[in-house]
Design a protein around this motif. Structure first.
Motif, short mmCIF file in Angstrom:
data_model
loop_
_atom_site.label_atom_id
_atom_site.label_comp_id
_atom_site.label_asym_id
_atom_site.label_seq_id
_atom_site.Cartn_x
_atom_site.Cartn_y
_atom_site.Cartn_z
N GLY A 214 0.80 -1.22 0.00
CA GLY A 214 0.00 0.00 0.00
C GLY A 214 0.84 1.27 0.00
O GLY A 214 0.33 2.34 -0.30
N ASN A 215 2.11 1.17 0.37
CA ASN A 215 2.99 2.35 0.35
C ASN A 215 3.50 2.58 -1.08
O ASN A 215 3.61 1.63 -1.86
CB ASN A 215 4.18 2.16 1.29
CG ASN A 215 3.80 2.35 2.74
OD1 ASN A 215 2.69 2.73 3.06
ND2 ASN A 215 4.73 2.06 3.62
N PRO A 216 3.85 3.83 -1.40
CA PRO A 216 4.34 4.11 -2.77
C PRO A 216 5.71 3.46 -3.02
O PRO A 216 6.55 3.37 -2.12
CB PRO A 216 4.43 5.63 -2.82
CG PRO A 216 4.39 6.09 -1.40
CD PRO A 216 3.74 5.03 -0.58
N GLY B 256 8.04 4.50 -5.34
CA GLY B 256 9.11 5.46 -5.64
C GLY B 256 10.02 5.77 -4.47
O GLY B 256 11.24 5.58 -4.56
N PRO B 257 9.48 6.23 -3.33
CA PRO B 257 10.35 6.53 -2.18
C PRO B 257 11.10 5.30 -1.67
O PRO B 257 12.25 5.39 -1.24
CB PRO B 257 9.38 7.05 -1.12
CG PRO B 257 8.20 7.55 -1.88
CD PRO B 257 8.11 6.67 -3.09
N HIS B 258 10.45 4.14 -1.76
CA HIS B 258 11.11 2.91 -1.33
C HIS B 258 12.33 2.59 -2.20
O HIS B 258 13.40 2.28 -1.68
CB HIS B 258 10.10 1.74 -1.39
CG HIS B 258 10.73 0.41 -1.16
ND1 HIS B 258 11.11 -0.02 0.09
CD2 HIS B 258 11.05 -0.58 -2.02
CE1 HIS B 258 11.64 -1.23 -0.02
NE2 HIS B 258 11.62 -1.60 -1.29
N VAL B 259 12.16 2.70 -3.51
CA VAL B 259 13.27 2.42 -4.43
C VAL B 259 14.39 3.44 -4.22
O VAL B 259 15.58 3.08 -4.21
CB VAL B 259 12.78 2.40 -5.90
CG1 VAL B 259 13.95 2.34 -6.87
CG2 VAL B 259 11.84 1.21 -6.12
N LEU B 260 14.04 4.71 -4.01
CA LEU B 260 15.08 5.73 -3.74
C LEU B 260 15.85 5.42 -2.47
O LEU B 260 17.07 5.61 -2.40
CB LEU B 260 14.44 7.12 -3.67
CG LEU B 260 13.90 7.67 -4.99
CD1 LEU B 260 13.20 9.00 -4.76
CD2 LEU B 260 15.01 7.80 -6.02
N SER C 265 12.64 -6.82 -2.32
CA SER C 265 12.08 -6.02 -1.22
C SER C 265 10.64 -5.62 -1.49
O SER C 265 9.98 -5.04 -0.62
CB SER C 265 12.94 -4.77 -1.00
OG SER C 265 12.74 -3.85 -2.06
N LEU C 266 10.14 -5.91 -2.67
CA LEU C 266 8.78 -5.56 -3.02
C LEU C 266 7.84 -6.70 -2.64
O LEU C 266 8.23 -7.88 -2.72
CB LEU C 266 8.67 -5.29 -4.53
CG LEU C 266 9.55 -4.16 -5.06
CD1 LEU C 266 9.47 -4.09 -6.58
CD2 LEU C 266 9.19 -2.82 -4.44
N PRO C 267 6.63 -6.40 -2.24
CA PRO C 267 5.68 -7.47 -1.87
C PRO C 267 5.31 -8.31 -3.09
O PRO C 267 5.32 -7.82 -4.22
CB PRO C 267 4.47 -6.72 -1.32
CG PRO C 267 4.60 -5.32 -1.80
CD PRO C 267 6.04 -5.07 -2.10
N PRO C 268 4.96 -9.57 -2.87
CA PRO C 268 4.60 -10.46 -3.98
C PRO C 268 3.47 -9.91 -4.84
O PRO C 268 3.44 -10.13 -6.04
CB PRO C 268 4.18 -11.77 -3.31
CG PRO C 268 4.75 -11.69 -1.93
CD PRO C 268 4.90 -10.24 -1.58
#
Length: 171
Positions: free
Chosen positions: A129-131, A133-137, A165-168
């Motif tokens: 549910g989180n975006p 973009g910020p996670h990848v950065l 690191s991304l959800p399935p």
């Protein structure tokens, strides 16, 4: 005009003196930026020049004299950007000796920082549910930090870490 640029670049070292163990790697990165800009990084990276023989050419003697001047400049730049305690410890050392001694002093803190950054990178997971973009950065910042600490990741491994690191449900 060149002197203004040199002085403004040197000012990046004045903003933050070395603190025992806490910011050596950041300081060293800033130091190398300044020395590259001033074309004096060779003093630390290349083998030290030997004094030319008495009958050496004028070019060889001139080159050696320039090397000695550059080495003194590098030593002064390094010392001026250190805490007073570190200045006292290193004031009678050449730039090369200062570099070697600081590496030995702060090697352990770099190892710990590499471990902690690697651990954080491997544990980072995107909450559903989180975006993205910020996670990848954030992941990219961890990878870049590891590279700045001397642990270059293979591009395929870096991509695999980000993807894992991304959800399935993301794929």
């Amino acid at each position: 005009m060149a002197n203004t640029n040199t002085l403004s670049l040197r000012s990046i070292l004045e903003k933050e003196n070395i603190l025992i163990g806490s910011n050596y790697l950041d300081w060293y990165r800033k130091l190398t930026i300044v020395l590259r800009h001033e074309r004096k990084i060779y003093v630390l990276e290349d083998e030290p020049l030997k004094e030319p023989a008495p009958g050496a050419s004028e070019d060889d003697q001139s080159y050696y004299s320039q090397y000695l001047e550059d080495a003194l400049d590098v030593q002064c730049i390094m010392l001026s950007s250190m805490s007073p305690e570190l200045q006292r410890q290193h004031e009678n050392m050449s730039a090369r000796k200062i570099d070697q001694h600081l590496r030995e002093l702060f090697q352990e803190s770099a190892r710990v920082e590499r471990y902690e950054t690697s651990r954080a990178l491997c544990r980072t997971m995107l909450v559903e549910g989180n975006p993205v973009g910020p996670h990848v950065l954030k992941m990219i910042r961890y990878i870049e930090r590891l590279e700045s600490l001397g642990s270059k990741l293979d591009q395929d491994l870096a991509v695999d870490l980000v993807l894992s690191s991304l959800p399935p449900s993301f794929s």
